[in-house]
Design an enzyme around this catalytic site. Structure first.
Site, PDB file in Angstrom:
ATOM      1  N   ASN A   6       0.873  -1.165   0.000  1.00  0.00           N
ATOM      2  CA  ASN A   6       0.000   0.000   0.000  1.00  0.00           C
ATOM      3  C   ASN A   6       0.914   1.219   0.000  1.00  0.00           C
ATOM      4  O   ASN A   6       1.534   1.536   1.021  1.00  0.00           O
ATOM      5  CB  ASN A   6      -0.884  -0.046   1.258  1.00  0.00           C
ATOM      6  CG  ASN A   6      -1.749   1.190   1.398  1.00  0.00           C
ATOM      7  OD1 ASN A   6      -1.794   2.030   0.487  1.00  0.00           O
ATOM      8  ND2 ASN A   6      -2.433   1.315   2.526  1.00  0.00           N
ATOM      9  N   LEU A   7       1.012   1.879  -1.146  1.00  0.00           N
ATOM     10  CA  LEU A   7       1.966   2.997  -1.267  1.00  0.00           C
ATOM     11  C   LEU A   7       1.411   4.301  -0.695  1.00  0.00           C
ATOM     12  O   LEU A   7       2.118   5.310  -0.629  1.00  0.00           O
ATOM     13  CB  LEU A   7       2.383   3.171  -2.740  1.00  0.00           C
ATOM     14  CG  LEU A   7       2.993   1.921  -3.410  1.00  0.00           C
ATOM     15  CD1 LEU A   7       3.383   2.214  -4.851  1.00  0.00           C
ATOM     16  CD2 LEU A   7       4.209   1.414  -2.641  1.00  0.00           C
ATOM     17  N   LYS A   8       0.151   4.279  -0.302  1.00  0.00           N
ATOM     18  CA  LYS A   8      -0.505   5.444   0.340  1.00  0.00           C
ATOM     19  C   LYS A   8      -0.288   6.721  -0.487  1.00  0.00           C
ATOM     20  O   LYS A   8      -0.356   6.676  -1.696  1.00  0.00           O
ATOM     21  CB  LYS A   8      -0.023   5.579   1.785  1.00  0.00           C
ATOM     22  CG  LYS A   8      -0.208   4.275   2.563  1.00  0.00           C
ATOM     23  CD  LYS A   8      -0.069   4.431   4.034  1.00  0.00           C
ATOM     24  CE  LYS A   8      -0.270   3.075   4.702  1.00  0.00           C
ATOM     25  NZ  LYS A   8      -0.233   3.130   6.145  1.00  0.00           N
ATOM     26  N   HIS A  88      -9.689   0.561   4.646  1.00  0.00           N
ATOM     27  CA  HIS A  88      -8.401   0.794   5.314  1.00  0.00           C
ATOM     28  C   HIS A  88      -8.603   1.729   6.504  1.00  0.00           C
ATOM     29  O   HIS A  88      -9.420   2.651   6.439  1.00  0.00           O
ATOM     30  CB  HIS A  88      -7.384   1.391   4.326  1.00  0.00           C
ATOM     31  CG  HIS A  88      -6.010   1.444   4.918  1.00  0.00           C
ATOM     32  ND1 HIS A  88      -5.607   2.490   5.714  1.00  0.00           N
ATOM     33  CD2 HIS A  88      -4.976   0.574   4.873  1.00  0.00           C
ATOM     34  CE1 HIS A  88      -4.374   2.248   6.132  1.00  0.00           C
ATOM     35  NE2 HIS A  88      -3.964   1.094   5.626  1.00  0.00           N
ATOM     36  N   GLU A 157      -5.591  -5.532  10.197  1.00  0.00           N
ATOM     37  CA  GLU A 157      -4.574  -4.521  10.478  1.00  0.00           C
ATOM     38  C   GLU A 157      -4.954  -3.757  11.746  1.00  0.00           C
ATOM     39  O   GLU A 157      -5.800  -2.856  11.698  1.00  0.00           O
ATOM     40  CB  GLU A 157      -4.496  -3.507   9.330  1.00  0.00           C
ATOM     41  CG  GLU A 157      -4.153  -4.090   7.982  1.00  0.00           C
ATOM     42  CD  GLU A 157      -3.568  -3.034   7.057  1.00  0.00           C
ATOM     43  OE1 GLU A 157      -2.430  -3.208   6.642  1.00  0.00           O
ATOM     44  OE2 GLU A 157      -4.250  -2.027   6.782  1.00  0.00           O
ATOM     45  N   GLY A 163       2.008   1.932  10.805  1.00  0.00           N
ATOM     46  CA  GLY A 163       2.979   3.027  10.720  1.00  0.00           C
ATOM     47  C   GLY A 163       3.635   3.389  12.037  1.00  0.00           C
ATOM     48  O   GLY A 163       4.267   4.437  12.150  1.00  0.00           O
ATOM     49  N   SER A 193       2.970  -2.408  10.424  1.00  0.00           N
ATOM     50  CA  SER A 193       4.398  -2.442  10.749  1.00  0.00           C
ATOM     51  C   SER A 193       5.091  -3.747  10.356  1.00  0.00           C
ATOM     52  O   SER A 193       5.948  -4.240  11.089  1.00  0.00           O
ATOM     53  CB  SER A 193       4.619  -2.122  12.227  1.00  0.00           C
ATOM     54  OG  SER A 193       4.256  -0.772  12.461  1.00  0.00           O
TER      55      SER A 193
HETATM   56  P1  PGA Z   1       2.502   0.106   7.684  1.00  0.00           P
HETATM   57  O1  PGA Z   1       1.079   0.277   6.987  1.00  0.00           O
HETATM   58  O2  PGA Z   1       3.135  -1.115   7.087  1.00  0.00           O
HETATM   59  O3  PGA Z   1       3.245   1.364   7.395  1.00  0.00           O
HETATM   60  O4  PGA Z   1       2.245  -0.079   9.153  1.00  0.00           O
HETATM   61  C1  PGA Z   1       0.285  -0.828   6.688  1.00  0.00           C
HETATM   62  C2  PGA Z   1      -1.007  -0.381   6.043  1.00  0.00           C
HETATM   63  O5  PGA Z   1      -1.476   0.718   6.347  1.00  0.00           O
HETATM   64  O6  PGA Z   1      -1.595  -1.089   5.218  1.00  0.00           O
END
Ligand code: PGA
Length: 238
Positions: A6-8, A88, A157, A163, A193
């Protein structure tokens, strides 16, 4: 297994194309047979000529119309995108999408036959409130969702792990995944994470069918290592 990035709100279109080329070249040179998904930022979508599955991080439950700031299915069709991330935690908690709205979105894209990666997970206060309240909260995120949908992938998640560098223990992940598998037999990913340093241990867990990776996936090299770990675990015992 399924390895998703997920590149956000990161990587421009140019950077995304470079990233996809890097991942694609790794996947083909290593004869990877795992399912690899990448969710670029909206304006980085393109006519991607790749074996990697490219999905949208979001879209509105509409073909087109008057929904300022949103995109509809017509915009995804333009790039032959047939995969979408729904639910999400950043959409739920920062952008304020309700369960009702998510269910409408889910059904809209389900009717179009999209592969849907649907995310669930508890915030810290729900985890602290104890197991039953936490599971009740997660269960409420299944409301209005067809758990039998054939193109469904679920991602567990925990919000507090996204994050932050924090993760549940491996035992916790396995225990929650085992319970969630009772709600749906869809492949179940863990996210929050995941890094090169813990991906292998997470992937090796029973009832973990893959990972959804945010920040660590921004390093193409790291994402590729995680894909390779999944490949090494091919045929793991359940
Ligand atoms: P992260 O994000 O790996 O930076 O914790 C995961 C996600 O939001 O899908």
């Amino acid at each position: 297994m399924i390895i998703a990035a997920n590149l956000k709100t990161n990587l421009t279109r140019k950077e995304t194309n470079k990233y996809l080329a890097e991942v694609e070249s790794f996947v083909s040179s290593k004869n990877i047979t795992q399912e690899v998904l990448v969710f670029p930022a909206m304006s980085s979508l393109d006519t991607h000529d790749t074996s990697i599955i490219v999905g949208a991080q979001n879209a509105y439950a509409t073909k087109d119309g008057a929904f300022t700031g949103e995109i509809g299915s017509v915009h995804l069709e333009e790039f032959a995108i047939k995969t979408i991330l729904i639910g999400h935690s950043e959409r739920r908690h920062i952008l304020g999408e309700t369960q009702e709205e998510l269910a409408i979105k889910f059904n809209y894209y389900k009717d179009l036959g999209f592969k849907i990666v649907y995310c669930v997970g508890e915030p810290l206060e729900k985890r602290k409130a104890g197991k039953s309240e936490m599971m009740e909260y997660i269960s409420s995120q299944y409301k209005g969702i067809d758990t039998e949908y054939k193109n469904l992938i679920i991602a567990y998640e925990p919000v507090w792990a996204i994050g932050t560098g924090l993760t549940p223990t491996l035992e916790d992940i396995q225990e929650i995944h085992t319970e969630l598998k009772e709600k749906s037999t869809a492949p179940l990913l863990y996210g929050g994470s995941v890094k090169v340093t813990n991906a292998k241990d997470v992937l090796a867990l029973k009832n973990v069918d893959g990972i959804l990776v945010g920040s660590a996936a921004l390093y193409g090299e790291h994402f590729c290592s995680m894909i390779e770990y999944a490949q090494e675990l091919e045929g793991k015992e359940y």
